[in-house]
Write a protein that holds these residues in place. Structure first.
Motif, PDB file in Angstrom:
ATOM      1  N   ASP A   1       0.834  -1.212   0.000  1.00 42.76           N
ATOM      2  CA  ASP A   1       0.000   0.000   0.000  1.00 42.76           C
ATOM      3  C   ASP A   1       0.864   1.255   0.000  1.00 42.76           C
ATOM      4  O   ASP A   1       0.575   2.219  -0.702  1.00 42.76           O
ATOM      5  CB  ASP A   1      -0.946   0.015   1.205  1.00 42.76           C
ATOM      6  CG  ASP A   1      -2.046  -1.034   1.105  1.00 42.76           C
ATOM      7  OD1 ASP A   1      -2.347  -1.501  -0.015  1.00 42.76           O
ATOM      8  OD2 ASP A   1      -2.611  -1.388   2.165  1.00 42.76           O
TER       9      ASP A   1
ATOM     10  N   SER B   1       1.855   7.138  -6.622  1.00 40.79           N
ATOM     11  CA  SER B   1       0.836   8.119  -7.026  1.00 40.79           C
ATOM     12  C   SER B   1       1.147   9.521  -6.512  1.00 40.79           C
ATOM     13  O   SER B   1       0.463  10.477  -6.868  1.00 40.79           O
ATOM     14  CB  SER B   1      -0.551   7.679  -6.550  1.00 40.79           C
ATOM     15  OG  SER B   1      -0.624   7.716  -5.147  1.00 40.79           O
ATOM     16  N   ASP B   2       2.190   9.676  -5.692  1.00 41.08           N
ATOM     17  CA  ASP B   2       2.564  10.983  -5.148  1.00 41.08           C
ATOM     18  C   ASP B   2       3.210  11.829  -6.247  1.00 41.08           C
ATOM     19  O   ASP B   2       4.060  11.335  -6.994  1.00 41.08           O
ATOM     20  CB  ASP B   2       3.546  10.794  -3.986  1.00 41.08           C
ATOM     21  CG  ASP B   2       3.750  12.059  -3.187  1.00 41.08           C
ATOM     22  OD1 ASP B   2       4.253  13.052  -3.757  1.00 41.08           O
ATOM     23  OD2 ASP B   2       3.422  12.053  -1.990  1.00 41.08           O
TER      24      ASP B   2
ATOM     25  N   GLN C   1       2.434   1.699  -3.517  1.00 42.07           N
ATOM     26  CA  GLN C   1       1.446   2.188  -4.478  1.00 42.07           C
ATOM     27  C   GLN C   1       1.112   3.662  -4.222  1.00 42.07           C
ATOM     28  O   GLN C   1       1.002   4.453  -5.167  1.00 42.07           O
ATOM     29  CB  GLN C   1       0.170   1.334  -4.437  1.00 42.07           C
ATOM     30  CG  GLN C   1       0.375  -0.096  -4.900  1.00 42.07           C
ATOM     31  CD  GLN C   1       0.481  -0.249  -6.409  1.00 42.07           C
ATOM     32  OE1 GLN C   1       1.011   0.598  -7.120  1.00 42.07           O
ATOM     33  NE2 GLN C   1      -0.022  -1.369  -6.914  1.00 42.07           N
ATOM     34  N   ALA C   2       0.967   4.037  -2.950  1.00 38.79           N
ATOM     35  CA  ALA C   2       0.699   5.446  -2.617  1.00 38.79           C
ATOM     36  C   ALA C   2       1.872   6.325  -3.019  1.00 38.79           C
ATOM     37  O   ALA C   2       1.684   7.443  -3.514  1.00 38.79           O
ATOM     38  CB  ALA C   2       0.400   5.586  -1.121  1.00 38.79           C
ATOM     39  N   SER C   3       3.087   5.836  -2.841  1.00 38.31           N
ATOM     40  CA  SER C   3       4.278   6.588  -3.250  1.00 38.31           C
ATOM     41  C   SER C   3       4.295   6.797  -4.751  1.00 38.31           C
ATOM     42  O   SER C   3       4.610   7.887  -5.236  1.00 38.31           O
ATOM     43  CB  SER C   3       5.549   5.854  -2.819  1.00 38.31           C
ATOM     44  OG  SER C   3       5.589   5.699  -1.426  1.00 38.31           O
TER      45      SER C   3
END
Length: 189
Positions: A27, A34-35, A30-32
């Motif tokens: 998670d 999208s940053d 994936q969040a990184s």
């Protein structure tokens, strides 16, 4: 390659860099991706993420924090007996990463270097890259560590100092190609 761990204490906080794949937070990765800071990346499917991680060496940067027992479990029966020292359980929260695409022998491509904004400016990125250097220095036949970096003086200087990297000819791009190499290997054309 055998898993490696490094620890860094800053005030009352302890940080760890580890190559253990079981500690990675999919998670977080994936969040990184999208940053906006990681403008070159985007989230990928879970299956492709697994394949990517299976075929690269990801150094996770973690904040170590006490993980107290939930109130319902903190009864006298659950406490450690007086004969054994009390060892608090710890939780590792992923706050950064650096990924090497490598054969663990002759070549490594550094990518996806990221530290969450709230932990930037503490020297953690620098320390994580020093861990990358220790890892690549342990590769006996390493010819080259390559990577792309933002074409900005502070970014170029950062990698020149930490990885002994050299910038290759590129004048107008937003990123620059850089590499560090074994001095016995011919310079790239």
């Amino acid at each position: 390659m055998e898993s490696k761990e490094w620890y860094y204490r800053l005030g009352d906080q302890t940080f760890m860099v580890s190559t253990k794949p079981e500690l990675l937070s999919h998670d977080f990765i994936q969040a990184s991706f999208s940053d906006p800071i990681m403008y070159w990346a985007k989230p990928i499917s879970s299956e492709n993420l697994r394949i990517m991680l299976d075929n690269s060496c990801l150094l996770g940067l973690y904040l170590k924090s006490p993980d107290p027992l939930p109130p319902s479990e903190s009864t006298a029966e659950n406490l450690v007996s007086p004969a054994a020292p009390l060892q608090p359980p710890f939780m590792f929260t992923q706050i950064g990463m650096a990924r090497l695409v490598t054969d663990y022998m002759t070549l490594a491509f550094l990518t996806d270097v990221f530290v969450v904004p709230e932990h930037q400016g503490k020297g953690l990125g620098k320390w994580m890259i020093q861990c990358v250097k220790k890892l690549t220095d342990a590769m006996p036949e390493l010819r080259r560590v390559m990577f792309m970096a933002k074409n900005a003086p502070h970014a170029v200087k950062f990698y020149e100092e930490l990885l002994d990297a050299k910038m290759h000819d590129q004048e107008r791009g937003k990123v620059v190609f850089m590499s560090s190499r074994d001095p016995e290997v011919d310079v790239l054309s």
